[in-house]
Write an enzyme that holds these catalytic residues in place. Structure first.
Site, short mmCIF file in Angstrom:
data_model
loop_
_atom_site.label_atom_id
_atom_site.label_comp_id
_atom_site.label_asym_id
_atom_site.label_seq_id
_atom_site.Cartn_x
_atom_site.Cartn_y
_atom_site.Cartn_z
N ASP A 266 -1.58 -0.58 6.03
CA ASP A 266 -1.72 0.00 7.37
C ASP A 266 -3.16 0.38 7.74
O ASP A 266 -3.48 0.46 8.91
CB ASP A 266 -0.87 1.26 7.48
CG ASP A 266 -1.47 2.44 6.72
OD1 ASP A 266 -1.63 3.51 7.32
OD2 ASP A 266 -1.77 2.27 5.53
N ASP B 51 0.87 -1.18 0.00
CA ASP B 51 0.00 0.00 0.00
C ASP B 51 0.90 1.23 0.00
O ASP B 51 2.03 1.17 0.51
CB ASP B 51 -0.89 -0.02 1.24
CG ASP B 51 -1.57 1.31 1.49
OD1 ASP B 51 -2.32 1.75 0.60
OD2 ASP B 51 -1.32 1.90 2.55
N ASP C 131 -7.12 -1.32 3.84
CA ASP C 131 -6.21 -2.40 3.43
C ASP C 131 -6.58 -3.74 4.04
O ASP C 131 -6.06 -4.78 3.62
CB ASP C 131 -4.77 -2.07 3.84
CG ASP C 131 -4.26 -0.79 3.23
OD1 ASP C 131 -4.58 -0.55 2.05
OD2 ASP C 131 -3.55 -0.03 3.92
#
Length: 810
Positions: free
Chosen positions: A705, A477, A709
């Site tokens: 995080d 990410d 996600d």
């Protein structure tokens, strides 16, 4: 309204399409993912071969998710799925020991959802509501300390004092054939029974479960050795013999239980580090009139007041007011979005600067809750990895039983007494090293968890140690993972004749009156954080600031200036204005200055374009009727990210970046030679599907995080969460990086390699030992006592080998 071909979100009246891609998509991100990954292996075939294929989507009923304590292998999954399937009103069930989750599809007319936890709490498993799992059971500690520590040691003391001396030719202290001997043996039998059936209950349960599921595992091999020696000794005791092997039963149960208990202690110590990640969500809301309601009392069309710093409770539209809304948790977009009347807002996003009134949408849904449900869907359908030792047990257990039976039958056929033939079979079962095999996995895993914790890596699921070895693709990410996810002042440019310091000073003076995230970033960048002083940070001039490339590392920061106070400050939609030193100073969006007709130099226009190209926010600062400077605000990349992706690339792994931000914000990563692919503007619902499609070409690890996600973390073969993110992301992950070091990602892969190497060393020794010891047992060279001593020696070697560090680092 049709759904997106990739993520099933509504596509709206103007869907994204392309002639080279089939289907309609909700955004450019989903279209890009589909274009890039549609050429992978047919996804229907992928689903068919995976063990985690979800139940039929045509099921007409309800679904609940339960947390289950006590699962520790793939056999447990099969047993619980079978048990749930036998319940009236249950249509299907999927369990995952890796996440302690079971999904149950049921008919609410036939079974009450509140009854399901009790119905599935069988054979020592404890089911509870998935959203609020019970506290960890300390029963294992009691079983080990009381059952093993007291009764087991008492039985072994009697052996040391009264039985072992006779094995070496010494006269017994008591008459073993008299009343005192009977009393002694009765105590040993009682103590051994407590150890076997109380302390060893989890192992016996595992054996029973493996038989029910028709999947032999290590619990079955350990149980065979323990129960066989117990059964033989009990029978020998009844016929008056004194060669009893209750000590073998006790040793096998205690050694294996100690190994499993040690693993659980190490794991609890590591996961205890995550306590500060747990948050409690307030499930009450406030109406426009000021009335407080429970969230489940809200109806579509209700108008709710959301103040700065509060989370939007439901999906809806802005009915009154204008505010900057932080959507990073939901969409992954690092920059706040301005929401005005009529604009849609998502539940779970945060209002940052001004109160707004939200009109609840038709379904009164919360996007954050939707992500939670999606997370649970994925977790329950994600089958845990069957441990290597359990896979070996499917062949080894039947082989050992067959060898023991053939050896006993051959001994009997050669004219030996039945009791001698039984001893040969018993010796084979005991010497087959159940302790070493039973300890091989828990001790190696415990060593890996221990060494990972020392490096700030919490291993949440021990399936990590087998999953990581097969990872082909690592997906990062962007926001909050490759970048720090915090808005900050990155750069500044001033027109000729004006200093950058003066532009920053005047901007901070008027921005002090605003609580917009961009304003706060400018004030913090100019005045410094608590504890910083003016002499601690180097100053930059206008030319250096303009030439700085954020992609080359963090820019030099400005001096902590004493900005003068502004007067007559007016905060409005796209900026703020006030008087500083007699001049009207305006700070805000470039469009605000275009509307006022204030001239802008070519240098500043170029700085504005550069900021936008890099995915950052350009902020104009002007006075005396013209724009005097441009400040750039955005989030900064984490230190060392380039070395991390380079290490992973050198290790032969494909590196992919996945983000909800636009292409400009992701451009710096697309240009890095170690990064194979960058997918931008991908909504959270599509992240999990993107990971799944990437998984068609091999195992995938996901590093993220935020709550957005979490579904992707759960969908990946290996989920790695940054601890500074949300508790939902940590809940979805297999490993959590406590100190936010990206360098811990390659370290985790190195730790798993070391742990797997240690596991294979332990298993290698156990099988070499078996190759020598089993023929000796069949030939009669070993008796059960010597077999037990040999077994203990092999276990000591496994313990000693596992005590060493699995990875020492650089």
């Amino acid at each position: 309204m049709t759904g997106c071909t990739l993520c099933d979100l509504p596509v709206g009246d103007d869907p994204h399409t392309a002639p080279d891609v089939d289907g309609e998509f909700c955004c450019r991100g989903c279209l890009t993912v589909a274009r890039s990954l549609d050429d992978v292996e047919d996804l229907d075939e992928l689903d068919a071969r995976r063990p985690d294929a979800t139940p039929s989507e045509e099921f007409d009923g309800e679904t609940t998710f339960l947390h289950v304590d006590g699962m520790h292998c793939a056999t447990c999954e099969s047993f619980l799925e079978m048990t749930a399937g036998e319940q009236e009103g249950v249509a299907a069930a999927e369990a995952s020991y890796a996440t302690d989750t079971i999904r149950v599809d049921y008919d609410p007319d036939a079974v009450d959802a509140d009854e399901l936890p009790d119905r599935l709490s069988v054979a020592g498993y404890s089911a509870s509501r998935r959203a609020d799992p019970d506290a960890e059971d300390n029963d294992a500690v009691v079983r080990f300390l009381i059952g093993g520590g007291f009764f087991g040691m008492m039985a072994m003391l009697w052996y040391v004092l009264f039985l072992y001396p006779t094995y070496f030719g010494y006269e017994p202290i008591v008459d073993l054939g008299g009343v005192s001997g009977t009393y002694l043996f009765a105590q040993i039998w009682l103590f051994a029974s407590i150890v076997l059936f109380y302390t060893g209950y989890p192992i016996l349960r595992g054996a029973y479960v493996s038989l029910r599921a028709r999947q032999p595992n290590m619990d079955l091999l350990v149980s065979l050795a323990a129960t066989s020696s117990y059964a033989y000794s009990t029978l020998a005791l009844l016929v008056g013999r004194t060669d009893l092997y209750f000590d073998v039963t006790i040793a096998v149960i205690l050694v294996v239980t100690a190994g499993n208990h040690y693993e659980s202690i190490i794991k609890r110590r590591a996961t205890g580090m995550l306590a500060d990640l747990t948050t409690t969500e307030d499930r009450t809301v406030r109406t426009k009139a000021g009335e407080t309601l429970a969230a489940d009392e809200v109806a579509p069309g209700d108008r709710l007041l959301v103040r700065p710093g509060e989370r939007v409770p439901f999906d809806g539209t802005v009915a009154e007011g204008t505010a900057a809304v932080d959507e990073a948790l939901i969409t992954g977009e690092s920059l706040p979005a301005t929401k005005r009347e009529g604009d849609p807002v998502r539940g779970g996003t945060v209002v940052t600067d001004s109160p707004v009134v939200i009109e609840v949408g038709e379904d009164a849904e919360n996007t954050l809750d939707t992500l939670v449900r999606l997370l649970w869907e994925i977790q329950s359908s994600r089958s845990g990895i069957q441990r290597l030792v359990d896979r070996l047990a499917t062949v080894f257990v039947p082989l050992v039983v067959a060898v023991a039976a053939v050896g006993a039958a051959a001994t009997l056929a050669l004219g030996s007494a039945p009791i001698d033939a039984a001893l040969v079979g018993l010796t084979v079962l005991i010497v087959s090293c159940p302790c070493a095999l039973g300890l091989a996995t828990p001790l190696a895993v415990a060593a890996g968890i221990r060494d990972a914790a020392k490096r700030g890596i919490v291993v949440v699921s021990d399936a990590v140690f087998e999953a990581a070895a097969d990872v082909d693709t690592v997906v990062f990410d962007k926001t909050g993972t490759l970048t720090d996810g915090e808005m900050r002042l990155l750069d500044g440019t001033a027109e000729d004749g004006t200093s950058v310091d003066r532009v920053r000073e005047r901007a901070a003076a008027v921005e002090r009156a605003s609580i917009h995230p961009v304003a706060e970033a400018i004030v913090a960048g100019v005045l410094g954080d608590a504890g910083e002083t003016a002499g601690e940070r180097p100053a930059t001039d206008g030319g250096a600031a303009a030439a700085a490339d954020p992609g080359d590392g963090p820019p030099a920061e400005v001096d902590a200036l004493d900005a003068p106070a502004a007067t007559d400050v007016d905060v409005f939609d796209r900026g703020v204005a006030g008087r500083v030193g007699g001049d009207e100073v305006v700070v805000g969006h470039p469009d605000l200055f275009d509307e006022r007709g204030w001239p802008v130099s070519d240098r500043l226009r170029e700085a504005r374009a550069t900021a936008r190209d890099r995915g950052n926010v350009p902020v104009y600062v002007g006075w005396d009727g013209r724009v005097r400077g441009v400040l750039t605000v955005g989030d900064e990349v984490r230190d060392g990210w380039e070395a991390v992706v380079a290490d992973l690339d050198a290790d032969g792994r494909r590196v992919v970046v996945l983000t909800g931000d636009g292409p400009a914000a992701a451009a710096r990563f697309a240009d890095h030679p170690a990064i194979d692919e960058v997918f931008a503007e991908v909504p959270p619902e599509a992240k999990a599907e993107t990971v799944r499609r990437l998984g068609a070409d091999g195992a995938v690890a996901m590093v993220g995080d935020g709550s957005n996600d979490a579904p992707a973390l759960a969908a990946a073969d290996l989920g790695i969460s940054i601890a500074s993110g949300t508790d939902l992301a940590a809940d979805a992950a297999d490993a959590v990086l406590l100190d936010d070091r990206l360098s811990a990602v390659p370290e985790l892969f190195a730790l798993t390699r070391g742990t797997n190497r240690r596991l294979k060393q332990n298993l290698g020794w156990a099988f070499v030992y078996n190759a020598v010891a089993i023929p000796m047992a069949l030939s009669g060279v070993l008796n059960p006592l010597l077999a037990a001593l040999a077994m203990a020696s092999s276990s000591i070697l496994v313990v000693t080998n596992s005590a060493r560090a699995v990875y020492k680092g650089d």
